[in-house]
Design a protein around this motif. Sequence first.
Motif, mmCIF file in Angstrom:
data_model
loop_
_atom_site.group_PDB
_atom_site.id
_atom_site.type_symbol
_atom_site.label_atom_id
_atom_site.label_comp_id
_atom_site.label_asym_id
_atom_site.label_seq_id
_atom_site.Cartn_x
_atom_site.Cartn_y
_atom_site.Cartn_z
ATOM 1 N N GLU B 57 -70.339 53.472 -33.037
ATOM 2 C CA GLU B 57 -70.852 52.110 -32.835
ATOM 3 C C GLU B 57 -71.462 51.586 -34.127
ATOM 4 O OE1 GLU B 57 -72.308 52.010 -28.227
ATOM 5 O OE2 GLU B 57 -73.762 52.062 -29.849
ATOM 6 N N ARG B 86 -69.490 38.780 -32.919
ATOM 7 C CA ARG B 86 -69.029 40.067 -32.423
ATOM 8 C C ARG B 86 -68.468 39.985 -31.029
ATOM 9 N NH1 ARG B 86 -72.823 44.848 -34.570
ATOM 10 N NH2 ARG B 86 -73.108 43.920 -36.597
ATOM 11 N N ILE B 87 -68.790 38.895 -30.304
ATOM 12 C CA ILE B 87 -68.345 38.826 -28.919
ATOM 13 C C ILE B 87 -66.831 38.864 -28.870
ATOM 14 C CG2 ILE B 87 -68.202 37.286 -26.935
ATOM 15 C CD1 ILE B 87 -71.065 36.570 -27.374
ATOM 16 N N ASP B 119 -68.575 48.150 -29.659
ATOM 17 C CA ASP B 119 -69.600 47.116 -29.737
ATOM 18 C C ASP B 119 -69.504 46.071 -28.657
ATOM 19 O OD1 ASP B 119 -69.728 46.949 -33.349
ATOM 20 O OD2 ASP B 119 -70.826 48.155 -31.902
ATOM 21 N N VAL B 121 -68.780 44.151 -24.923
ATOM 22 C CA VAL B 121 -69.309 44.390 -23.588
ATOM 23 C C VAL B 121 -68.328 45.256 -22.803
ATOM 24 C CG1 VAL B 121 -70.013 43.271 -21.458
ATOM 25 C CG2 VAL B 121 -70.516 42.194 -23.608
ATOM 26 N N ASN B 122 -67.026 44.921 -22.971
ATOM 27 C CA ASN B 122 -66.022 45.722 -22.296
ATOM 28 C C ASN B 122 -65.295 46.556 -23.332
ATOM 29 O OD1 ASN B 122 -63.924 46.799 -20.938
ATOM 30 N ND2 ASN B 122 -63.135 44.894 -20.106
ATOM 31 N N ASN B 123 -65.520 47.849 -23.333
ATOM 32 C CA ASN B 123 -64.938 48.691 -24.370
ATOM 33 C C ASN B 123 -63.747 49.491 -23.888
ATOM 34 O OD1 ASN B 123 -66.697 48.133 -26.549
ATOM 35 N ND2 ASN B 123 -68.286 49.233 -25.444
ATOM 36 N N ASN B 124 -63.070 48.989 -22.867
ATOM 37 C CA ASN B 124 -61.904 49.719 -22.369
ATOM 38 C C ASN B 124 -60.882 49.911 -23.462
ATOM 39 O OD1 ASN B 124 -61.995 50.650 -19.830
ATOM 40 N ND2 ASN B 124 -61.478 48.701 -18.884
ATOM 41 N N TRP B 127 -60.458 52.655 -28.381
ATOM 42 C CA TRP B 127 -59.976 53.624 -29.346
ATOM 43 C C TRP B 127 -58.488 53.479 -29.608
ATOM 44 C CZ3 TRP B 127 -62.399 54.551 -24.751
ATOM 45 C CH2 TRP B 127 -61.557 54.796 -23.661
ATOM 46 N N ARG B 173 -71.926 60.042 -24.053
ATOM 47 C CA ARG B 173 -71.742 58.940 -23.118
ATOM 48 C C ARG B 173 -70.268 58.864 -22.737
ATOM 49 N NH1 ARG B 173 -72.984 54.287 -26.784
ATOM 50 N NH2 ARG B 173 -71.712 55.624 -28.086
ATOM 51 N N PRO B 174 -69.956 58.098 -21.686
ATOM 52 C CA PRO B 174 -68.536 58.029 -21.294
ATOM 53 C C PRO B 174 -67.617 57.604 -22.436
ATOM 54 C CG PRO B 174 -69.901 57.036 -19.605
ATOM 55 C CD PRO B 174 -70.822 57.414 -20.723
ATOM 56 N N VAL B 175 -68.078 56.644 -23.251
ATOM 57 C CA VAL B 175 -67.186 56.184 -24.316
ATOM 58 C C VAL B 175 -66.973 57.286 -25.361
ATOM 59 C CG1 VAL B 175 -68.967 55.110 -25.745
ATOM 60 C CG2 VAL B 175 -66.672 54.232 -25.807
ATOM 61 N N GLU B 178 -64.369 59.754 -23.851
ATOM 62 C CA GLU B 178 -63.012 59.218 -23.839
ATOM 63 C C GLU B 178 -62.421 59.153 -25.236
ATOM 64 O OE1 GLU B 178 -61.107 58.502 -21.153
ATOM 65 O OE2 GLU B 178 -62.784 59.465 -20.169
#
Lengths: 361, 376
Positions: B57, B86-87, B119, B121-124, B127, B173-175, B178
């Motif tokens: 991050e 960044r949004i 960074d 809100v939705n980081n699906n 990677w 963390r989950p991110v 993954e």
Amino acid sequence: MSESAKPHHPSPQVKGEKTHASDFSYVGIDAILEQMRRKAMKQGFELNIMVVGQSGLGKSTLMNTLFKSKVSRKSVQPNPEERIPKTIEIKSISHDIEEKGVRMKLTVIDTPGFGDHINNENCWQPIMKFINDQYEAYLQEEININRKKRIPDSRVHCCIYFIPPTGHCLRPLDVEFMRRLSKVVNIVPVIAKADTLTLEERDFFKQTIREELRANGIDVYPQKEFDEDADDRMINDKIREMIPFAVVGSDQEYQVNGKRILGRKTKWGTIEVENIGHCEFAYLRDLLIRTHMQNIKDITGSIHYETYRVRRLNESNAHFKSQPSDQPAVQPKANGQPEVKPSAPQANGVAAKHEVMSHEM
Amino acid sequence: MDAIMLQEKLVERLLCPRVRTARQKEKQYVGFATLPNQVHRKSVKKGFDFTLMVAGESGMGKSTLVNSLFLTDLYKERKLLNAEERINQTVEIIKHTVDIEEKGVKLKLTIVDTPGFGDAVNNNECWKPITDYIDQQFEQYFRDESGLNRKNIQDNRVHCCLYFIPPFGHGLRPVDVEFMKALHEKVNIIPLIAKADCLTPNEIKKLKDRIREEIDKFGIKVYQFPECDSDEDEEFKQLDKELKECTPFAVIGSNTVVEARGQRVRGRLYPWGIVEVENQSHCDFVKLRNMLIRSHMHDLKDVTCDVHYENYRAQCIQEMTSKLAQDNRMESPIPILPLSTPDVETEKLIKLKDEELKRMQEMLNKMQQQMHDKEQ
């Protein structure tokens, strides 16, 4: 005659007080302060604080440090699991604490799971719903015909938002959350775990955050528009120059210079939590507890709650007018969330059914 | 010719001083013990290259750490985005290349940066751009290897990925999980605990244990240090053991030099003390630097070549052969990567030409047969 109109009564001869026997114009109105004080001591105060932030930012520790006792959810649970819940949960814990005869019912509302997932879209929705539910419960009590003498106040007075100390700027998640919630509750942003920032980095970060809050139109506590007079404005301006406070929390004591203080001990020094030169915890504590607690509750009661109330009553009136009177009104809320079955107040005085929110104790 | 003469000269020099005394003994000496020297000389001339990827991050101190590791300032021209910008940011891949020289040895260092990771809100699948980039580099190398001119292959494959875990959490963390699962079979991952100066020694230990546990639990294959040879001395073995027990390294970086204990060191100045980056009792920066640069840089490259690249190559070839079998074409002895996936037009053209060739071949055969018959 003005002479006889003056009441002749002996002024209260309290030890140490200036005798007013020679002062003909003393009425004794200021004795009301003493009466209020006594009453308040008997009744006690209520304070509901919500803490929001990613896991691991020190929320529970900060609460414990603020109130110098184990008030957080983690201290109460026998074996606190540190897993991240799949959906955001809202957990509130209440404690009765007492200091010098003053009793306070403190409720700490925790939000585990916020911001911890990969996809954090709409993670603020459960929190908004909870806050609005508290307002709803209070409203229902208020419009009750046989209402209680003292309505239990479960409304969230203050929401402390924990910003991770990246040192660069706010993240999109922070902006989204604060933008939405600053309209319904008093938000106090703090920089968590601030012992990772040097003083210059801290100043730069704070400045960036203030600019971004301004640019996004986010009004955090103390809000500029609610300053009552010039004195207030002066005090609050000083505070506004300092937010967000960079805090460090700790519930461990160490010996430094012969004194026992709360702090964090590392290989390169000990960080003292209550030392203003190290971190701004003392300012936060003063704001929340020593100087602005009543003001926070007032603003919640008189502004945020009133906004909610006006909106709700308008909605139910509009709905009431357009529908037959014995159908319970199901109102969609202004922000698009479907309301769950509160009924509109009926003209013939039948008590509306109300929801009672129960807290996890 | 030059090399042979040089070899002979070296052998002579080695034998010369002993010529009069113990010639008998030295008859067994052939001289290939000088090979390492030759390799050394050649590689020094050629120079080394190393590609390092940093992921994590924003605000984890990645650029500061890279600058501290290589004692350069790679990010002079960087402009950080504010929250609004960044949004809508997607994960980008930015490469910085720098040539460093030390004691005559040249290193071409490439740092692959991944701004925007984690960074939003939705980081699906945030990677995905990173895995795509790594695969692209493998593919590029694969093509070059199968190409005609193999003398000057540019090796852009990512040799190592430093992954920065925030110190604020209670573990992975989950991110994090993954990300590492998506990349552990493509690149050497070295997880690091970033900004370790916000943790007390107890907290660091707990966090490291927790992270190691979770890495095992989720089956993530991070880079493992190779076992030392049994003939290394005890001190080295002890150091190696300590190194292995210290992972993941808790690091601190700094761009500034401060005065501590009478010396000028890289560090961070706080009101309560000074953190020294190179002090082993403050953080694991020195261990990371030694491991990454001083002892295991070559091993990282080897593992990338021998394990990750080979996995990719095997996968690729398997896909190609299954595709060829489907298309019913003749299997070529050497699997050659098609230059580009042919679109429908060129496919048709190829088919037409194939048929034409076949017809011409048949005609030739007929003519040959006719001539043969005529002769008879």
